[in-house]
Design a protein around this motif. Structure first.
Motif, short mmCIF file in Angstrom:
data_model
loop_
_atom_site.label_atom_id
_atom_site.label_comp_id
_atom_site.label_asym_id
_atom_site.label_seq_id
_atom_site.Cartn_x
_atom_site.Cartn_y
_atom_site.Cartn_z
N GLN A 1 45.95 -2.33 52.27
CA GLN A 1 45.35 -1.11 52.82
C GLN A 1 45.65 -0.96 54.31
OE1 GLN A 1 43.59 1.36 51.08
NE2 GLN A 1 44.34 0.21 49.30
N ALA A 2 45.56 -2.08 55.05
CA ALA A 2 45.80 -2.04 56.50
C ALA A 2 47.25 -1.68 56.81
CB ALA A 2 45.43 -3.38 57.11
N CYS A 3 48.17 -2.24 56.06
CA CYS A 3 49.60 -1.94 56.30
C CYS A 3 49.92 -0.49 55.95
CB CYS A 3 50.47 -2.90 55.50
SG CYS A 3 50.41 -4.61 56.09
N ARG A 4 49.31 0.04 54.90
CA ARG A 4 49.53 1.45 54.55
C ARG A 4 48.97 2.37 55.63
NH1 ARG A 4 47.95 1.31 48.07
NH2 ARG A 4 49.88 0.26 47.39
N GLN A 5 47.79 1.98 56.16
CA GLN A 5 47.21 2.80 57.22
C GLN A 5 48.07 2.76 58.47
OE1 GLN A 5 44.36 4.93 57.19
NE2 GLN A 5 45.52 5.50 59.02
N TRP A 6 48.62 1.62 58.80
CA TRP A 6 49.52 1.54 59.96
C TRP A 6 50.70 2.48 59.77
CZ3 TRP A 6 54.65 0.41 60.65
CH2 TRP A 6 55.06 0.16 61.96
N ARG A 7 51.24 2.55 58.56
CA ARG A 7 52.36 3.44 58.29
C ARG A 7 51.94 4.90 58.46
NH1 ARG A 7 56.93 3.82 59.36
NH2 ARG A 7 57.24 1.66 58.62
N ARG A 8 50.72 5.26 58.03
CA ARG A 8 50.26 6.64 58.21
C ARG A 8 50.15 7.00 59.69
NH1 ARG A 8 46.08 4.96 54.54
NH2 ARG A 8 46.71 5.30 52.37
N TRP A 9 49.62 6.06 60.50
CA TRP A 9 49.51 6.33 61.94
C TRP A 9 50.89 6.60 62.54
CZ3 TRP A 9 45.97 1.50 62.50
CH2 TRP A 9 44.65 1.85 62.23
N GLN A 10 51.84 5.77 62.13
CA GLN A 10 53.18 5.94 62.67
C GLN A 10 53.76 7.30 62.28
OE1 GLN A 10 54.63 3.76 64.78
NE2 GLN A 10 52.73 2.56 64.64
N ASP A 11 53.50 7.72 61.07
CA ASP A 11 54.00 9.02 60.63
C ASP A 11 53.27 10.17 61.29
OD1 ASP A 11 55.72 7.65 58.98
OD2 ASP A 11 54.45 7.87 57.19
N GLU A 12 51.96 9.98 61.58
CA GLU A 12 51.14 11.05 62.15
C GLU A 12 51.40 11.24 63.64
OE1 GLU A 12 46.39 11.82 63.10
OE2 GLU A 12 46.98 10.40 61.53
N ASP A 13 51.36 10.16 64.41
CA ASP A 13 51.49 10.28 65.87
C ASP A 13 52.04 8.96 66.41
OD1 ASP A 13 51.30 10.74 68.57
OD2 ASP A 13 49.24 11.51 68.51
N PRO A 14 53.33 8.74 66.33
CA PRO A 14 53.89 7.45 66.74
C PRO A 14 53.67 7.13 68.22
CG PRO A 14 55.62 9.08 66.35
CD PRO A 14 54.35 9.68 65.84
N ALA A 15 53.46 8.12 69.06
CA ALA A 15 53.26 7.87 70.49
C ALA A 15 51.91 7.21 70.76
CB ALA A 15 53.38 9.18 71.27
N ARG A 16 50.90 7.59 69.98
CA ARG A 16 49.57 7.03 70.22
C ARG A 16 49.17 5.99 69.17
NH1 ARG A 16 45.06 10.56 70.20
NH2 ARG A 16 46.11 11.85 68.64
N ALA A 17 49.97 5.83 68.16
CA ALA A 17 49.62 4.89 67.08
C ALA A 17 49.67 3.44 67.58
CB ALA A 17 50.57 5.05 65.91
N PRO A 18 48.74 2.60 67.08
CA PRO A 18 48.79 1.16 67.44
C PRO A 18 50.12 0.55 67.03
CG PRO A 18 46.74 1.71 66.31
CD PRO A 18 47.63 2.90 66.17
N GLY A 19 50.67 -0.26 67.92
CA GLY A 19 51.94 -0.90 67.59
C GLY A 19 51.78 -2.04 66.60
N VAL A 20 50.57 -2.59 66.52
CA VAL A 20 50.32 -3.77 65.67
C VAL A 20 49.02 -3.55 64.89
CG1 VAL A 20 49.78 -6.24 65.67
CG2 VAL A 20 51.51 -5.34 67.24
N ILE A 21 48.98 -3.97 63.65
CA ILE A 21 47.75 -3.99 62.86
C ILE A 21 47.33 -5.44 62.68
CG2 ILE A 21 48.95 -4.00 60.62
CD1 ILE A 21 45.66 -2.16 61.43
N SER A 22 46.05 -5.73 62.91
CA SER A 22 45.54 -7.10 62.87
C SER A 22 44.61 -7.28 61.67
CB SER A 22 44.78 -7.41 64.17
OG SER A 22 44.44 -8.78 64.23
N VAL A 23 44.83 -8.33 60.88
CA VAL A 23 44.06 -8.59 59.67
C VAL A 23 43.56 -10.03 59.70
CG1 VAL A 23 44.11 -8.67 57.14
CG2 VAL A 23 45.45 -6.95 58.37
N ASN A 24 42.30 -10.24 59.29
CA ASN A 24 41.71 -11.58 59.28
C ASN A 24 42.11 -12.35 58.03
OD1 ASN A 24 39.59 -11.73 61.65
ND2 ASN A 24 39.39 -9.69 60.75
N LEU A 25 42.34 -13.65 58.20
CA LEU A 25 42.59 -14.56 57.08
C LEU A 25 41.37 -15.44 56.85
CD1 LEU A 25 46.23 -15.96 57.41
CD2 LEU A 25 45.38 -14.23 55.82
N SER A 26 41.01 -15.65 55.60
CA SER A 26 39.91 -16.57 55.28
C SER A 26 40.46 -17.97 55.02
CB SER A 26 39.16 -16.08 54.04
OG SER A 26 39.92 -16.33 52.87
#
Length: 616
Positions: free
Chosen positions: A429-454
């Protein structure tokens, strides 16, 4: 006269069939009608040499009339002594009810047995035997009781040995779960009879045992269990005999305490008679001290401390299972409290466990029912206010339980193994959301998505690396655009395994962040030994930043060390503008917290951050 005599005998015959003693046929065969009976000396020899005891006694008193050497050997009496006795004189009194039942069977059916009792030897010992016999009529018309007495002492010894083995743990030689439950149920039964009686159950689980087993091998693990058992025996050999206090009932004084291996690395101590929590706590504290010392196995020093749960049991308990369940709950409470500690059971634990069971059941259906969601909190450049990355955070809204906090359901997901499927779902889900941000507004989109590991995900090793590579490929992301966060606590659960995993992730190009820095016990060493890119300073440090000169110095030192090691520092939990200014002056480059934005849905993140920064 013959007819009259026969009628007299029939009239006097009691109920049930009678057996006449007939001559034995000749072993030479031939016509039975012409066969002569064996000589009396042969019959007498067969009677005397039989390996089983044989007795002929009168009725109704069962006084011995004839008996063989085997019966004399069983009882230890001389012929003269046994001839003066009756059967009941050599039978242990506790078997009288069974003897009465067999006597009624003899009266009705003309035979009795086989049944088992114990004879009283002349020297005082008890001899287990099996008895059977029948009522017979002798040629002169008198009635006798013919009995076969078989010594079953060897069989009983074997049965006792087998029962002992069935109740003994083969590895440690301690009693096993079977004997524990028998003794525990007996203790519960005693409290039901004597409401003033108290006993305690200590449930021990040994920390880091699985790590020892997995890394050093099962032989080492088995040796560790044997050494643990030895320490338990030594600790409770003579110092905790509460059941042996003056005035304690006899059976309890004999029973005393019990140490048992419950299974795996779990052991149980039953203190048969305690007055209160102080006594049980004193024993537990001494055990903690004993198990804090290292073990020396195969030229290696191994540590395995114990977490101990305690139940003080009284008449309110109705079963051994309920006592054991509550002690187990208390043990897990001790583990949650930080291991190598003691926890006493209370009803609030049962409430929490009941809630946890309900939460786990609901969590198993949460993904299918679309109840889980992912929200995102930005990580901001403190100098420019720009969003550099975003952390994915899991949320769960249940229709009946409401908003279930991650601090409650994530540990349950880890313990149940559900975190593996949930963690993979969050990553995707996080990786898909990162892709949507890039498609929506690459100038303001976060360059990195951070996910916690258990911790459970980390234990997957190569399997986790494969899944991450698959997700990155499917979502069209470069590995450098994914950051995985782990805590020092999870790293130190399996330092070698964590290092292998982290090296594998770095080889892929994935960034690594240490979350909650400063809450562990050896953070500086962890910075040096593991390939982190980002260090996230725990919120507890930031909270006291503006009001404590000491904390200011600590944060400055942390930031300096992190930056000098070529890593990036991120301050967590920023809520005030003054904290931003101080962190800027200390050289901290990035921040995260409510001051910038609360966690929001993916489609809201870019707008929320822009407004928050503008207001700041």
């Amino acid at each position: 006269m013959i007819a009259i005599g026969k009628q007299r005998r029939l009239a006097a015959r009691p109920q049930g069939p009678l057996r006449r003693v007939a001559p034995l046929p000749s072993p030479g065969g031939g016509n039975p009608a012409r066969t002569e009976p064996p000589a009396p000396s042969i019959l007498q020899a067969l009677f005397e040499l039989s390996p089983m005891g044989i007795a002929l006694s009168d009725l109704p008193d069962a006084r011995f009339m004839e008996f063989n050497e085997a019966l004399l050997a069983m009882t230890g009496y001389s012929r003269e002594e046994l001839a003066a006795l009756r059967f009941r004189d050599i039978i242990e009194p506790e078997f009288e009810p069974e003897v009465v039942r067999q006597r009624e069977l003899l009266q009705a059916m003309g035979r009795y047995g086989p049944f088992e009792i114990e004879l009283n030897h002349k020297q005082g010992q008890r001899v287990p035997v099996q008895l059977s016999g029948m009522r017979v009529m002798l040629p002169d018309g008198s009635q006798r009781l013919w009995s076969i007495i078989q010594n079953i002492e060897p069989r009983k010894r074997l049965e006792q040995q087998l029962r002992g083995e069935a109740r003994t743990d083969r590895l440690t030689g301690l009693p096993n779960r079977v004997l524990l439950m028998e003794r525990l149920q007996a203790s519960v039964a005693r409290t039901r009879v004597d409401p003033d009686h108290r006993f305690a159950l200590l449930f021990l689980d040994f920390d880091r045992f699985k790590l020892v087993n997995d890394t050093l091998g099962h032989d080492t693990g088995d040796q560790l269990l044997r050494l643990i058992a030895d320490r338990l025996r030594e600790a409770l050999r003579t110092t905790d005999l509460f059941g042996s206090r003056p005035g304690a009932p006899g059976p309890e004084r004999e029973a005393g305490n019990l140490i048992a291996r419950f299974g795996g690395d779990e052991f149980v101590v039953l203190l048969a008679d305690v007055q209160g929590a102080d006594e049980a706590g004193s024993v537990a504290s001494r055990l903690l001290n004993i198990f804090s010392a290292p073990y020396w196995i195969k030229h290696q020093e191994i540590y395995s401390t114990a977490s101990i749960g305690i139940v003080l049991a009284d008449a309110s308990y109705e079963s051994a299972a309920s006592v054991l369940r509550n002690a187990d709950m208390a043990m897990y409470e001790a583990k949650r409290a930080g291991r190598a500690t003691v926890a006493f059971f209370d009803q609030s634990m049962l409430t929490r466990v009941t809630r946890a069971v309900r939460v786990e059941e609901a969590l198993r259906r949460a993904i299918l029912l679309d109840q889980l969601s992912v929200v995102y909190q930005p990580i901001v450049n403190l100098e420019t206010g720009e969003v550099s990355s975003a952390e994915a955070l899991l949320r769960w809204l249940h229709p009946e339980l409401g908003q279930v906090p991650p601090a409650e359901f994530i540990p349950i997901a880890e313990d149940s193994g559900l975190i593996v499927a949930i963690g993979e779902w969050v990553l995707r889900q996080a990786c898909r959301q990162w892709r949507r941000w890039q498609d929506e507004d690459p100038a303001r989109a976060p360059g990195v998505i951070s996910v916690n590991l258990s911790r459970v995900q980390m234990s997957q090793g190569e399997r986790l690396l494969e899944r991450i590579a698959e997700v990155l490929d499917e979502e069209g992301m470069r590995a450098q655009q994914l950051q995985l966060e782990v805590t020092e606590r999870e790293v130190m659960r399996d330092p070698q395994g964590a290092r292998r995993l982290m090296d594998g992730l770095r080889a892929m190009g994935v960034q690594l962040a240490m979350d909650d820095f400063g809450t562990g016990t050896s953070s500086l060493g962890c910075l040096r030994e593991y390939p982190f890119d980002v260090i996230k300073i725990d919120k507890s440090f930031i909270d006291d930043l503006s009001g404590s000169a000491d904390m200011l110095a600590v944060i400055h030192a942390i930031v300096s060390v992190v930056e000098n090691l070529g890593m990036v520092s991120v301050a967590e939990g920023i809520e005030q503008e003054v904290q931003v200014g101080i962190l800027q002056s200390l050289g901290c480059r990035y921040g995260q917290g409510y001051y910038f934005a609360r966690p929001v849905a993916g489609e809201q993140l870019l707008g929320a951050v822009r407004i928050a920064v503008g207001e700041g």
